[in-house]
Design an enzyme around this catalytic site. Structure first.
Site, PDB file in Angstrom:
ATOM      1  N   HIS A 128      38.388  43.207  44.581  1.00 19.67           N
ATOM      2  CA  HIS A 128      38.205  43.101  43.138  1.00 19.67           C
ATOM      3  C   HIS A 128      36.825  42.591  42.730  1.00 19.67           C
ATOM      4  O   HIS A 128      36.518  42.574  41.535  1.00 19.67           O
ATOM      5  CB  HIS A 128      39.310  42.225  42.537  1.00 19.67           C
TER       6      HIS A 128
ATOM      7  N   ASP B 258      46.397  40.989  36.793  1.00 14.13           N
ATOM      8  CA  ASP B 258      46.094  40.261  38.024  1.00 14.13           C
ATOM      9  C   ASP B 258      46.993  39.038  38.135  1.00 14.13           C
ATOM     10  O   ASP B 258      47.433  38.479  37.118  1.00 14.13           O
ATOM     11  CB  ASP B 258      44.619  39.802  37.963  1.00 14.13           C
TER      12      ASP B 258
ATOM     13  N   HIS C 140      45.555  36.551  39.553  1.00 12.42           N
ATOM     14  CA  HIS C 140      44.459  35.577  39.538  1.00 12.42           C
ATOM     15  C   HIS C 140      43.530  35.814  38.349  1.00 12.42           C
ATOM     16  O   HIS C 140      43.396  36.941  37.889  1.00 12.42           O
ATOM     17  CB  HIS C 140      43.619  35.713  40.819  1.00 12.42           C
TER      18      HIS C 140
ATOM     19  N   ASP D 201      40.245  35.226  38.544  1.00 11.32           N
ATOM     20  CA  ASP D 201      38.950  35.657  39.100  1.00 11.32           C
ATOM     21  C   ASP D 201      37.786  35.132  38.268  1.00 11.32           C
ATOM     22  O   ASP D 201      36.825  35.841  37.959  1.00 11.32           O
ATOM     23  CB  ASP D 201      38.910  37.196  39.250  1.00 11.32           C
TER      24      ASP D 201
ATOM     25  N   HIS E 139      35.499  38.043  45.317  1.00  6.48           N
ATOM     26  CA  HIS E 139      36.561  38.696  44.526  1.00  6.48           C
ATOM     27  C   HIS E 139      37.286  37.703  43.616  1.00  6.48           C
ATOM     28  O   HIS E 139      38.037  38.125  42.741  1.00  6.48           O
ATOM     29  CB  HIS E 139      37.543  39.486  45.412  1.00  6.48           C
TER      30      HIS E 139
ATOM     31  N   ASP F 290      44.446  44.872  39.461  1.00  5.25           N
ATOM     32  CA  ASP F 290      44.510  44.258  40.786  1.00  5.25           C
ATOM     33  C   ASP F 290      45.970  44.382  41.200  1.00  5.25           C
ATOM     34  O   ASP F 290      46.866  43.856  40.521  1.00  5.25           O
ATOM     35  CB  ASP F 290      44.078  42.790  40.668  1.00  5.25           C
TER      36      ASP F 290
ATOM     37  N   ASP G   9      47.726  42.963  43.215  1.00  5.44           N
ATOM     38  CA  ASP G   9      48.485  41.712  43.400  1.00  5.44           C
ATOM     39  C   ASP G   9      49.046  41.161  42.087  1.00  5.44           C
ATOM     40  O   ASP G   9      49.770  40.153  42.078  1.00  5.44           O
ATOM     41  CB  ASP G   9      47.686  40.655  44.174  1.00  5.44           C
TER      42      ASP G   9
ATOM     43  N   GLU H 234      42.219  46.027  45.384  1.00  3.60           N
ATOM     44  CA  GLU H 234      42.825  45.042  46.294  1.00  3.60           C
ATOM     45  C   GLU H 234      43.944  45.583  47.168  1.00  3.60           C
ATOM     46  O   GLU H 234      44.580  44.818  47.908  1.00  3.60           O
ATOM     47  CB  GLU H 234      43.334  43.799  45.528  1.00  3.60           C
TER      48      GLU H 234
HETATM   49  N1  LIG Z   1      40.825  39.441  43.356  1.00  2.00           N
HETATM   50  C1  LIG Z   1      41.545  38.556  44.015  1.00  2.00           C
HETATM   51  N2  LIG Z   1      42.549  38.904  44.766  1.00  2.00           N
HETATM   52  N3  LIG Z   1      41.190  37.276  43.891  1.00  2.00           N
HETATM   53  C2  LIG Z   1      41.815  36.207  44.588  1.00  2.00           C
HETATM   54  C3  LIG Z   1      41.100  34.904  44.349  1.00  2.00           C
HETATM   55  C4  LIG Z   1      41.777  33.764  45.049  1.00  2.00           C
HETATM   56  C5  LIG Z   1      41.157  32.406  44.776  1.00  2.00           C
HETATM   57  N4  LIG Z   1      41.287  32.039  43.393  1.00  2.00           N
HETATM   58  C6  LIG Z   1      39.703  32.369  45.213  1.00  2.00           C
HETATM   59  O1  LIG Z   1      38.844  32.322  44.372  1.00  2.00           O
HETATM   60  O2  LIG Z   1      39.416  32.408  46.392  1.00  2.00           O
HETATM   61 MN   LIG Z   2      41.680  40.135  41.127  1.00  5.31          MN
HETATM   62 MN   LIG Z   3      44.444  39.033  42.343  1.00  2.00          MN
END
Ligand SMILES: NC(=[NH2+])NCCC[C@H](N)C(=O)O
Ligand SMILES: [Mn+2]
Ligand SMILES: [Mn+2]
Length: 307
Positions: A101, A128, A130, A132, A145, A231, A233, A276
């Protein structure tokens, strides 16, 4: 409801330089094998598959000064930005096949650049688990990401925040995040400080998916370009195990279908990222197959019979 779309272009970005797991580089091929192109054609769309972009390999090194692989991440995002921008300029709808991502940064920077030139408003819907929205100071991992939305808002290292020369690439008030359920401590403060409109899972539980999405789409008009950054996830891991950073408590299949159908109903979809997907931790490609199914809903597949 039938809708007119411009021809769509698939752009593969086979890299996981921004992630903490390897395997998202195989995402574009897994989506093709799951029948993405054929599914879009079956919906009556004209589909052009540009194949995969070629960028630097993943060196698989530790983070330096809070960033992992920043040189490679910058180059991949530059390639993605040019490719996405080029398709929009030529009147086609880009669909970016990730890849991790971090590439949402390049994709949306390209979209924003085109919107500025075309005099369009932009609405980014970020699906998402998250937010991000990390920076090098607050990231728990150094994985970029986890940072693209912050970079889009002008927060981050100059090569990433100034990909198109203009920073911030996107105004924070043009972003809506849906499905969020994993936010790091410092990241939470930044989200608040920048006023990002977050429809987290707690809120969705309380008001329901329909009300949340209605709010997130409020104010779209005929001059708005809608970009969806999906994303994978975002989805509950029980239905979508093939991602590197699963988080329990995500949308069900019905909730996710509803989101996609409501995004479709706006008639404003102008560009899309599918990110992702990691086939190495998937189960017989089921997450890719599910992603394709949901993209079909985004392009008009619906179970709705009542008027
Ligand atoms: N695009 C994603 N899957 N991002 C996950 C980020 C997980 C966590 N917040 C990090 O900064 O490491
Ligand atoms: Mn993401
Ligand atoms: Mn994510």
């Amino acid at each position: 409801m039938s809708r007119h779309y411009s021809p769509v272009t698939l752009i593969g970005a086979p890299t996981d330089v921004g992630a903490g797991h390897r395997g998202a580089r195989l995402g574009p091929e897994a989506l093709r094998i799951a029948g993405l192109g054929e599914a879009l054609m079956a919906r009556g769309l004209q589909v052009l598959d540009r194949g995969n972009l070629e960028g630097p390999r993943n060196p698989w090194l530790d983070a330096v000064d809070g960033y992992r692989h920043i040189t490679e991440v910058t180059e991949w995002n530059r390639l993605v930005m040019e490719a996405v921008y080029g398709e929009l300029r030529d009147g086609r709808m880009p669909i970016l096949l990730g890849g991790d991502h971090c590439l949402g940064l390049g994709s949306i920077t390209g979209v924003a650049r085109w919107c500025r030139e075309a005099g369009k408003k932009l609405r980014v819907v970020w699906l998402d688990a998250h937010a991000d929205f990390n920076t090098s100071e607050v990231t728990p991992s150094g994985n970029i990401h986890g940072m693209p939305v912050a970079c889009l808002c002008g927060l981050g290292p100059e090569p990433l925040t100034h990909l198109s020369g203009v920073s911030p690439a996107v105004r924070p008030e043009d972003i809506r995040q849906i499905g969020i359920r994993s936010v790091d401590e410092g990241e939470r403060r930044l989200l608040k400080q920048y006023g990002i409109d977050v429809y987290d899972m707690r809120y969705i539980d309380e008001v329901g998916m329909r009300a949340a999405v209605e709010e997130a789409l409020d104010g779209l008009d005929e001059d708005t370009h809608l970009h969806v950054s999906f994303d994978v996830d975002f989805l509950d891991p029980s239905i979508a195990p093939g991602v590197g950073t699963t988080v329990l408590g995500g949308p069900t299949y019905r909730e996710a279908s509803l989101v996609m159908e409501m995004l479709c109903d706006t008639g404003r979809l102008g560009s899309l990222d599918i990110m992702e997907l990691n086939p190495l931790i998937d189960d017989h490609n089921r997450t890719a197959i599910l992603a394709v199914d949901l993209v079909e809903s985004l392009f008009g597949k619906s179970t709705l019979l009542r008027d």
